[in-house]
Structure formats: C-alpha cells, structure tokens
Design a protein around this motif. Structure first.
Motif, PDB file in Angstrom:
ATOM      1  N   SER A   1     -10.002 -32.284  32.149  1.00 34.01           N
ATOM      2  CA  SER A   1      -8.515 -31.915  32.313  1.00 34.01           C
ATOM      3  C   SER A   1      -8.225 -30.528  32.074  1.00 34.01           C
ATOM      4  CB  SER A   1      -7.883 -33.040  31.440  1.00 34.01           C
ATOM      5  OG  SER A   1      -7.912 -32.572  30.037  1.00 34.01           O
ATOM      6  N   LYS A   2      -8.883 -29.722  31.209  1.00 33.72           N
ATOM      7  CA  LYS A   2      -8.440 -28.413  30.819  1.00 33.72           C
ATOM      8  C   LYS A   2      -9.246 -27.513  31.794  1.00 33.72           C
ATOM      9  CE  LYS A   2      -5.521 -29.955  27.832  1.00 33.72           C
ATOM     10  NZ  LYS A   2      -6.067 -29.891  26.356  1.00 33.72           N
ATOM     11  N   HIS A   3      -9.764 -27.811  32.862  1.00 33.87           N
ATOM     12  CA  HIS A   3     -10.430 -26.888  34.124  1.00 33.87           C
ATOM     13  C   HIS A   3     -11.587 -26.369  33.209  1.00 33.87           C
ATOM     14  CE1 HIS A   3      -6.894 -27.588  36.329  1.00 33.87           C
ATOM     15  NE2 HIS A   3      -6.388 -27.169  35.598  1.00 33.87           N
ATOM     16  N   TRP A   4     -12.159 -26.824  32.436  1.00 32.26           N
ATOM     17  CA  TRP A   4     -13.557 -26.367  31.757  1.00 32.26           C
ATOM     18  C   TRP A   4     -13.350 -25.321  30.757  1.00 32.26           C
ATOM     19  CZ3 TRP A   4     -17.623 -29.568  31.529  1.00 32.26           C
ATOM     20  CH2 TRP A   4     -17.762 -30.774  32.320  1.00 32.26           C
ATOM     21  N   ASP A   5     -12.125 -25.026  30.365  1.00 25.49           N
ATOM     22  CA  ASP A   5     -11.925 -23.773  29.665  1.00 25.49           C
ATOM     23  C   ASP A   5     -12.224 -24.325  28.087  1.00 25.49           C
ATOM     24  OD1 ASP A   5     -11.018 -21.668  28.106  1.00 25.49           O
ATOM     25  OD2 ASP A   5      -9.127 -21.588  29.177  1.00 25.49           O
TER      26      ASP A   5
ATOM     27  N   GLU B   1     -11.546 -34.490  28.335  1.00 25.67           N
ATOM     28  CA  GLU B   1     -10.667 -33.359  28.029  1.00 25.67           C
ATOM     29  C   GLU B   1     -11.026 -32.071  28.603  1.00 25.67           C
ATOM     30  OE1 GLU B   1      -7.901 -31.006  25.291  1.00 25.67           O
ATOM     31  OE2 GLU B   1      -8.225 -32.852  26.360  1.00 25.67           O
ATOM     32  N   LEU B   2     -12.496 -31.639  28.738  1.00 22.96           N
ATOM     33  CA  LEU B   2     -12.856 -30.320  29.323  1.00 22.96           C
ATOM     34  C   LEU B   2     -12.365 -30.430  30.901  1.00 22.96           C
ATOM     35  CD1 LEU B   2     -16.103 -29.880  27.948  1.00 22.96           C
ATOM     36  CD2 LEU B   2     -14.613 -28.252  28.206  1.00 22.96           C
TER      37      LEU B   2
ATOM     38  N   ALA C   1      -9.043 -23.866  25.610  1.00 21.26           N
ATOM     39  CA  ALA C   1      -7.766 -24.431  25.765  1.00 21.26           C
ATOM     40  C   ALA C   1      -8.082 -25.780  25.485  1.00 21.26           C
ATOM     41  CB  ALA C   1      -7.701 -24.419  27.251  1.00 21.26           C
ATOM     42  N   VAL C   2      -9.292 -26.501  25.047  1.00 19.33           N
ATOM     43  CA  VAL C   2      -9.191 -27.803  24.839  1.00 19.33           C
ATOM     44  C   VAL C   2      -8.752 -28.194  23.355  1.00 19.33           C
ATOM     45  CG1 VAL C   2     -11.131 -28.446  26.266  1.00 19.33           C
ATOM     46  CG2 VAL C   2     -11.449 -27.748  23.920  1.00 19.33           C
ATOM     47  N   ASP C   3      -8.300 -29.231  22.961  1.00 18.20           N
ATOM     48  CA  ASP C   3      -8.108 -29.929  21.746  1.00 18.20           C
ATOM     49  C   ASP C   3      -9.471 -30.145  21.139  1.00 18.20           C
ATOM     50  OD1 ASP C   3      -5.245 -29.551  21.384  1.00 18.20           O
ATOM     51  OD2 ASP C   3      -4.914 -31.409  22.656  1.00 18.20           O
TER      52      ASP C   3
END
Length: 367
Positions: A337-341, A334-335, A344-346
């Motif tokens: 895929s969300k560019h380590w933000d 998940e991180l 932004a993660v679920d």
C-alpha cells in the motif's frame, strides 16, 4: 500422457520457474534452467535477522524460564544469570558511537529508522536488566508475573510495555525480509502471469507449518511482489518435493529442471484443468478460504499491539502456522500500500502503538 497432451496445446510460452526453498528464493529460466535471480529472506548472518530476533526473544525467554522454575527445574537460575550477562553486553555494543552494529550492518530497509531502532534496543536491554534485578531470589518469578510485570507492566521510568518491543523487532524483520525478497525479483521483469511457483519453505523446527496459502505469508509476498499479477493457481506449496544439489547453482541440471516443471508443478497445475474437462458434468466443491484473523492487514490497525500479540499466540500454539505469520501478512500489505517504500511504512511497536503522551523510545546516548 493426458497431462503432456494438455501442455502441448499451451499457446503461451512457459514463464519462469520460481522456487522458494528454505530461506531462499531462486528464479530460473524454465526452458534452459539458467538462474535469473536469488534472494535470502530469512536466517542470513549479514542481514540483521539474528540481532533483532534476539531482542524479540527476550520476552519469551523470560516467560519460558519462569515456567521452567515453576516446573521444578533448578537450571532456571543459571540461565537467567546468563541472559542478564548477555543483555548487558548487547546494551554496551548498541551504545557504541564507532563501529556500531547498525552502521556496520547498513541494512537498506532500516536506514531511515536507525536511530529509532537503536533507541528501542537500548530500552529493551535496560528494561530487561531492571526486571531481572528486581526479582531478588525469584519468589515472584512466575509466568503470570512475567506477563503482568514485564510484558504489559509500565512505570514512569519504563512507560512502554515490552510487548511493543517484541512486535516492533518482529515487524522490522518482516519488513527486511519482504523488501529484500521483492527487490531481488522486481528488476527481473518476470512474466508473472505464466510463472511456475513452488514453495517448500520449512520455518525453523516447525515442520508442519505453512502448508496452505492462509498459513504461509510467502505466498502473499510473491503475489504482492508480482504487482498482484501472479494467479493463485500458479502457486503450489510442495513440502515433499525433492531439493536436488543443483538448486542454487547458476544452472539447474536438465533432469532437475524436468523434475520441477514436468513432475512437480505441471501435474499439480493441470490436474485441475483435466478434472474439469473429463468430469464436467459433476458438481464442483469450493472450500472457503481461512477467515480473517487479528494481524491481517485489513483487519488490524497499525497501533493495535494487543491484536498482534493475539496473532503471535495463535501462530505459536497452532502447529500449522509459521511464527512469522504474526507480522508478515500485515507488513506485506503495508509495503504494497506504500509502494514498497520502507521509509513510508508504519512499524507497529516502533513508530506507532504507544500510549497517549508517549512519543517513542527514549534517545540513547552513544559512547
């Protein structure tokens, strides 16, 4: 001699030496042994690890105490009373308007979720106190009862099952560990394509866990942290490798550096190359990877709490598994895929995974 002769023919300069030892990641320059970076991804008193895992462990603690009672051990009653007292203390601490533990901790990976985390902790404590108080003399305090009434039971006052808390706290710790580990590595601008990576990370008391790529989420973390530039064959899991005293120091002793590069990583890496060269006419056996499991990133949706619970049971009962595999394989994916933000993660159990009409944990009033 054969291994050394292969090494001598290497065109590329040796990349960094990355050591995952215990709860720490160390990065050393492989020619001189200078420490380039360090991160602690687990069991750090200043990280929030103990606070959140304490909340997640309420569920197993109640189930274990119920089973202890069923086994005829009378100590369950005093331990249950102790758990109740400590839970009440934690709830009061969590409700402090000043000097609050989350504000003192100031964990960057959780900064965008502090209010939700505080709400979840309050809900967890309130639900636990209510359940313990409902037990009376404990006639209905059984493992089945804990599962039905506490893990999955809901009511108008407590509409969120406790399994959400267990997964939510676990996910937050997986998030924190992955972000801390990656942040310590990404600014080093490492030559991941030629890195020498050794993983020797015992998880708590489970000395038989995490011995393969499919049972050790730290391998997935390192690959993702490298921007997926770290080749599979440059990561070696080495549970029997020695850990000399200079590991963790600003400078590895020359003998210790040689031990890791020449005696541990080198022979493990080059034995494949050499075997393919000297036995080129013999067929090669290729073994399959482990099958996809519930809780893997591309298998389980963020809101599928039951799938993560299935993975948790598997991670607990299979001695080859790290318990953190329950959530960490998913969170690393998940991180990435969300560019380590982190904002932004679920976060299953905290931001998603609720029944229809339930938006989240009730807001707690700070005192």
């Amino acid at each position: 001699m054969l291994t050394q002769s292969v090494i001598a023919r290497e065109v590329n300069a040796p990349g960094p030496l990355v050591l995952v030892v215990g709860s720490d990641i160390y990065v050393y320059e492989s020619r001189g042994g200078t420490l380039l970076g360090h991160a602690r991804f687990r069991a750090d008193r200043t990280s929030g690890f103990y606070e959140l895992t304490a909340i997640s462990h309420i569920g197993p603690a109640l189930a274990y105490l119920a089973q202890i009672k069923e086994n005829g051990d009378a100590r369950w009653k005093t331990r249950l009373a102790s758990l109740r007292a400590h839970t009440a203390q934690v709830r009061a601490l969590n409700q402090r308007a000043t000097n609050n533990w989350l504000d003192r901790l100031n964990q960057p990976a959780w900064s965008a979720r502090k209010a939700q985390i505080r709400n979840m902790v309050d809900y967890a404590c309130a639900r636990t106190l209510d359940y313990i108080d409902s037990l009376g003399e404990g006639d209905g305090f059984t493992a089945t009862g804990v599962n039905d009434a506490f893990f999955y039971g809901t009511s108008a006052q407590y509409p969120i099952p406790f399994v959400n808390v267990m997964i939510g706290t676990f996910m937050l710790e997986g998030l924190r560990g992955a972000v801390d580990g990656r942040d310590a590595l990404v600014h080093l601008d490492l030559d991941w394509a030629h890195a020498m990576v050794l993983v020797s990370s015992r998880a708590g008391t489970n000395v038989s866990s995490g011995l393969t790529e499919g049972t050790n989420w730290l391998v997935a973390l390192l690959k993702a942290a490298s921007g997926f530039n770290l080749p599979d064959d440059r990561i070696k899991i080495v549970p029997y490798a020695q850990v000399p005293p200079s590991v963790g120091q600003p400078q590895l002793l020359s003998a210790d550096l040689d031990y890791y590069v020449q005696r541990v990583w080198g022979p493990l890496f080059y034995r494949k190359i050499v075997s393919d060269q000297v036995f080129a006419s013999i067929p090669t056996i290729y073994l399959p990877d482990r099958p996809p499991l519930p809780g893997d990133y591309f298998v389980t949706q963020a809101g599928a709490i039951d799938q993560f619970m299935i993975r948790m049971k598997h991670s607990l009962r299979d001695a080859r598994e790290m318990l953190s595999n329950t959530v960490a394989f998913w969170m690393v994916g998940e991180l990435a895929s969300k560019h380590w933000d982190p904002s932004a993660v679920d976060i299953p159990g905290l931001t998603v995974g609720f029944a229809l009409g339930v938006a989240g944990y009730p807001a707690v009033m700070l005192k």
